[in-house]
Design an enzyme around this catalytic site. Structure first.
Site, mmCIF file in Angstrom:
data_model
loop_
_atom_site.group_PDB
_atom_site.id
_atom_site.type_symbol
_atom_site.label_atom_id
_atom_site.label_comp_id
_atom_site.label_asym_id
_atom_site.label_seq_id
_atom_site.Cartn_x
_atom_site.Cartn_y
_atom_site.Cartn_z
ATOM 1 N N HIS A 299 -3.050 6.468 -1.923
ATOM 2 C CA HIS A 299 -1.696 6.536 -1.380
ATOM 3 C C HIS A 299 -1.356 5.239 -0.649
ATOM 4 O O HIS A 299 -2.114 4.774 0.194
ATOM 5 C CB HIS A 299 -1.595 7.723 -0.416
ATOM 6 C CG HIS A 299 -0.277 7.840 0.246
ATOM 7 N ND1 HIS A 299 -0.146 7.969 1.604
ATOM 8 C CD2 HIS A 299 0.977 7.830 -0.249
ATOM 9 C CE1 HIS A 299 1.139 8.043 1.911
ATOM 10 N NE2 HIS A 299 1.839 7.956 0.796
ATOM 11 N N ASP B 277 5.607 6.751 -3.869
ATOM 12 C CA ASP B 277 5.439 7.107 -2.455
ATOM 13 C C ASP B 277 6.730 7.697 -1.882
ATOM 14 O O ASP B 277 7.752 7.020 -1.823
ATOM 15 C CB ASP B 277 5.030 5.866 -1.673
ATOM 16 C CG ASP B 277 4.583 6.165 -0.258
ATOM 17 O OD1 ASP B 277 4.682 7.334 0.181
ATOM 18 O OD2 ASP B 277 4.131 5.234 0.424
ATOM 19 N N TYR C 13 5.566 -12.966 -4.645
ATOM 20 C CA TYR C 13 4.236 -13.463 -5.012
ATOM 21 C C TYR C 13 3.206 -13.109 -3.939
ATOM 22 O O TYR C 13 2.085 -12.694 -4.258
ATOM 23 C CB TYR C 13 4.248 -14.981 -5.213
ATOM 24 C CG TYR C 13 5.026 -15.462 -6.418
ATOM 25 C CD1 TYR C 13 5.000 -14.771 -7.632
ATOM 26 C CD2 TYR C 13 5.781 -16.622 -6.359
ATOM 27 C CE1 TYR C 13 5.710 -15.219 -8.728
ATOM 28 C CE2 TYR C 13 6.492 -17.085 -7.463
ATOM 29 C CZ TYR C 13 6.451 -16.373 -8.642
ATOM 30 O OH TYR C 13 7.149 -16.816 -9.720
#
Length: 141
Positions: A22, A64, A112
């Site tokens: 999670h 989530d 990035y």
């Protein structure tokens, strides 16, 4: 062999998705993304596009629900057009997570940096630009 696992999901990819916990994040990267430079772990999916992988992964990968925006895209640099592929992403996200698919836009270099912390980067052959997407894993309820 297993049943109901999309054929596009390789053993290496299913292993990574299962190992993730999670809050872990995974990047599905286009062909221009510096996967080998950025990633802790690279999973090759050459010859496949991001939409088809996104669709296959979201069949069993929960987003989530404790995060307001569990999906992230690389923000377009000023002057570049909005990618058409994002409409496909929104359609796929709505198909599997209609109440939990808000998208956060992340500046290119910040994207990035975020990708460096991801559990893995899936390197695809996607030719569309700005086709990179990050998914934050949720819990199975």
């Amino acid at each position: 062999m297993l049943k109901n696992i999309p054929k596009i999901i390789s053993p290496e990819l299913i292993k990574a998705l299962i190992e993730m916990g999670h809050g872990d994040e995974i990047v599905i990267a286009d062909g221009n993304f510096p996967s080998e430079t950025i990633a802790q772990r690279v999973i090759r999916c050459d010859g496949h596009g991001v939409p088809e992988l996104l669709d296959a992964i979201l069949k069993f990968f929960p987003l989530d629900t404790y995060t307001p925006k569990p999906v992230m895209l690389m923000q377009v640099v000023d002057g570049d057009p909005i990618p058409v592929i994002w409409d496909e992403y929104k359609s796929i996200l709505n198909k599997y997570e209609p109440n939990n698919c808000d998208i956060e836009m992340i500046e290119r270099f910040a994207f990035y940096e975020r990708a460096k912390k991801a559990y893995a980067v899936i390197a695809t052959g996607e030719e569309a630009v700005y086709a990179n997407i990050i998914l934050k894993k949720g819990v199975v309820k």
